[in-house]
Design a protein around this motif. Structure first.
Motif, mmCIF file in Angstrom:
data_model
loop_
_atom_site.group_PDB
_atom_site.id
_atom_site.type_symbol
_atom_site.label_atom_id
_atom_site.label_comp_id
_atom_site.label_asym_id
_atom_site.label_seq_id
_atom_site.Cartn_x
_atom_site.Cartn_y
_atom_site.Cartn_z
ATOM 1 N N ASP A 1 -9.402 6.180 -5.043
ATOM 2 C CA ASP A 1 -7.962 6.368 -4.929
ATOM 3 C C ASP A 1 -7.379 6.991 -6.191
ATOM 4 O O ASP A 1 -7.829 6.747 -7.265
ATOM 5 N N ARG B 1 8.045 12.212 3.105
ATOM 6 C CA ARG B 1 8.334 13.596 2.691
ATOM 7 C C ARG B 1 8.703 14.473 3.899
ATOM 8 O O ARG B 1 8.062 15.506 4.155
ATOM 9 N N ILE C 1 -1.187 3.900 -1.930
ATOM 10 C CA ILE C 1 -2.030 5.026 -1.511
ATOM 11 C C ILE C 1 -1.375 6.339 -1.932
ATOM 12 O O ILE C 1 -0.153 6.505 -1.781
ATOM 13 N N LYS C 2 -2.204 7.237 -2.486
ATOM 14 C CA LYS C 2 -1.657 8.562 -2.834
ATOM 15 C C LYS C 2 -1.810 9.449 -1.597
ATOM 16 O O LYS C 2 -2.876 9.978 -1.332
ATOM 17 N N HIS C 3 -0.699 9.571 -0.878
ATOM 18 C CA HIS C 3 -0.754 10.266 0.412
ATOM 19 C C HIS C 3 -0.885 11.779 0.288
ATOM 20 O O HIS C 3 -1.367 12.435 1.193
ATOM 21 N N TYR C 4 -0.405 12.319 -0.824
ATOM 22 C CA TYR C 4 -0.260 13.779 -0.853
ATOM 23 C C TYR C 4 -1.111 14.483 -1.903
ATOM 24 O O TYR C 4 -0.774 15.567 -2.343
ATOM 25 N N ARG D 1 -5.648 12.607 1.724
ATOM 26 C CA ARG D 1 -5.740 11.495 2.672
ATOM 27 C C ARG D 1 -5.573 11.964 4.106
ATOM 28 O O ARG D 1 -6.100 11.382 5.024
ATOM 29 N N LEU E 1 0.818 -1.221 0.000
ATOM 30 C CA LEU E 1 0.000 0.000 0.000
ATOM 31 C C LEU E 1 0.854 1.274 0.000
ATOM 32 O O LEU E 1 0.320 2.383 -0.056
#
Lengths: 356, 191
Positions: free
Chosen positions: A356, A177, B184-187, A151, A74
């Motif tokens: 997503d 990041r 997952i696209k966190h940003y 998110r 993930l």
């Protein structure tokens, strides 16, 4: 019924598998080992106390590997952050164990442990609740303004202070990041490790909030990275417990089989939700654990006279596992309904992701 | 069309992954149970004596009382069967089936166990004790037993390999079922 020769008891296998399954769901979702839930459950099944903690920590090591594999898929693991923290965590765990032995020598260990855990868990519960409620509110406001919310959304800038400390070497964590001093990561590892070693748990319920609020990682990355940490710390704990004769490997085996399935549900469920949803579950898990620990503390302080207090503690701890599984299950169910455009309660859209 | 081909390839890769890791998990399960039934796991646990005394099987004496004590035959048994006790010194390998040691100190005190006409008489196999305000049941099970350090390494290594194998098997299963679990696209969006 299966005879566990080393533990010297008979217990039904399905109970162990169900315990593994439920803690697998919770652990995979909020990134904790679940030691504070499993040990009382194993004691209720008849395992001696020392065996319960040993079996628990060994099963946590295996379960965390299962969950880590899925969180890797993930993209929830920052390997640099995780590996940078491992050294500090191990050092902290050793310090925590020594502090525990020191309090034992003073004759205070059980009471010190419970008082400490009640205070820390209550503090974390209150802080996480307040911050998450604010974040929830902000998501609602931003969504109403027609802006796409990501998110993660946090209502605190506490991590900015820690990231502004420029003591070399500076580490660049690509997935999270974050650009941060290695010493800050090691410091967080040591502090959370001390607490984990002192309380005899994996430390996830302390490390996940630390990764989110101090280091500044997103909740999803904090969960995945913490599980990687737990593999190392629980593996080490398992080794120590086995050498002290506290592990029945057959019980661990059955628990892992249940946890394998549960950890899949828990880990994949994180893909359906936003960061605040995970933090809510973490906060509730802490809140319920506080109640259980509080009853146990009163039971000890009153000289173990009132058995109902101990019973309440056990009921709360076991009920907590069920409650959290239902909460996670309903969040995923609502997320699926929301994606299909069906009706969901008003508080759900801020906590789940449409796609997503 | 291209998407369907991609999905087919993805699922075939999933089938291969699933089969490989199911085989690996199966092999680990077989290995575990073989180690269990041939006594390897048991021997990892009950390895050496870390005190001088008598190695006994705690299950055999569990029902002894002051009125109906258990009389254990003493001898250099290779395996302790039922009401038997084998004298051991610190550092000795434990005889088979031994699950605890009654120390020479306890025998000398004569309260819970004592020597009686060439046998070891056990009167109190378990007692409720209190330490630092917490009550617990004290038995002879696991008393004076040292585990094998390599057994600890073996166990942790097994658990980690088993966890990884099960995790990858589950990953293969979801791939095989066509559930494409993406990163997952966190940003993206406001954060």
């Amino acid at each position: 019924m299966f005879e566990f020769a080393i533990a010297g008891i008979q217990a039904p296998i399905f109970l162990l598998m169900i315990t593994g399954f439920t803690v697998g769901i919770v652990g995979g979702f909020i990134g904790v080992g679940g030691g504070y839930m499993v040990t009382p459950a194993l004691i209720v099944f008849g395992f001696p106390g020392y065996m319960a903690s040993g079996i628990d920590i060994m099963h946590i090591a295996g379960k965390s590997v299962v969950a880590t594999v899925r969180h890797r898929q993930l993209g929830n693991i920052d390997w640099i952050l995780g590996l940078a923290m491992v050294g500090g965590t191990m050092m902290g765990v050793e310090m925590g164990v020594r502090i525990l032995n020191w309090t034992k020598a003073l004759g205070l260990s059980a009471i010190a442990l419970l008082t400490g855990s009640v205070v820390i868990m209550l503090g974390l519960f209150i802080y996480t609740q307040i911050e998450t409620r604010r974040a929830h509110k902000r998501i609602d406001e931003i969504s109403e303004a027609g802006v796409t919310v990501g998110r993660e959304l946090k209502a605190t800038r506490f991590s900015d202070f820690w990231q502004s400390i420029k003591i070399y070497p500076i580490v660049r964590c690509h997935v999270a990041r974050i650009i941060i001093s290695l010493w800050v990561i090691v410091f967080v590892g040591v502090c959370t490790g001390v607490l984990a070693g002192f309380f005899g748990v994996g430390g996830g319920f302390i490390r996940v909030p630390a990764l989110v609020y101090v280091i500044g990682a997103t909740t999803h990355i904090a969960v995945g990275t913490d599980l990687l940490e737990i593999v190392v710390s629980a593996g080490y704990g398992g080794l120590r417990h086995f050498m002290s004769g506290n592990v029945d490997m057959v019980a661990v085996f059955w628990m892992i089989l249940g946890a394998m399935v549960g950890a899949q549900f828990g880990s994949i469920a994180t893909a359906f939700v936003r960061g605040p949803a995970i933090r809510y579950i973490l906060a509730y898990s802490l809140g319920l654990a506080v109640v259980g620990a509080f009853f146990r503390l009163i039971y000890l302080l009153t000289g173990q006279q009132y058995m109902f207090l101990n019973l309440f503690a056990v009921v709360f701890t076991l009920g907590e596992m069920l409650f959290l599984c239902l909460f996670i299950g309903s969040l995923v169910l609502f997320a699926v309904q929301y994606r299909r455009g069906k009706w969901v309660p008003a508080w759900i859209p801020a906590l789940v992701v449409k796609e997503d | 069309m291209a998407e369907a081909v991609d999905m087919r390839k993805f699922r075939i890769r999933g089938v291969i992954k699933f089969l490989i890791w199911t085989t690996a998990s199966g092999a680990l399960i077989v290995f575990f149970w073989v180690s269990y039934f041939n006594g390897t796991i048991y021997r990892h646990y009950y390895y050496k004596a870390n005190m001088d005394g008598y190695a006994i099987n705690a299950f055999a004496i569990a029902h002894a009382t002051k009125d109906t004590p258990a009389f254990l035959k003493i001898g250099p048994f290779e395996s302790v069967e039922g009401l038997q006790a084998a004298p051991v010194k610190k550092g000795d390998r434990l005889p088979g089936n031994a699950t605890g040691i009654i120390s020479k100190k306890i025998v000398g005190e004569g309260k819970r166990a004592a020597l009686h006409e060439g046998t070891l008489k056990v009167m109190i196999p378990k007692e409720i004790r209190e330490a630092r305000g917490v009550r617990f049941i004290d038995t002879f099970k696991h008393k004076g037993v040292e585990t094998n350090p390599w057994g600890a390494v073996w166990s942790v290594a097994f658990i980690l390999f088993f966890g990884a194998s099960l995790g990858l098997m589950a990953e293969g299963f979801t791939d095989m079922m066509g559930l494409k679990i993406k990163k997952i696209k966190h940003y993206e969006g406001v954060h």
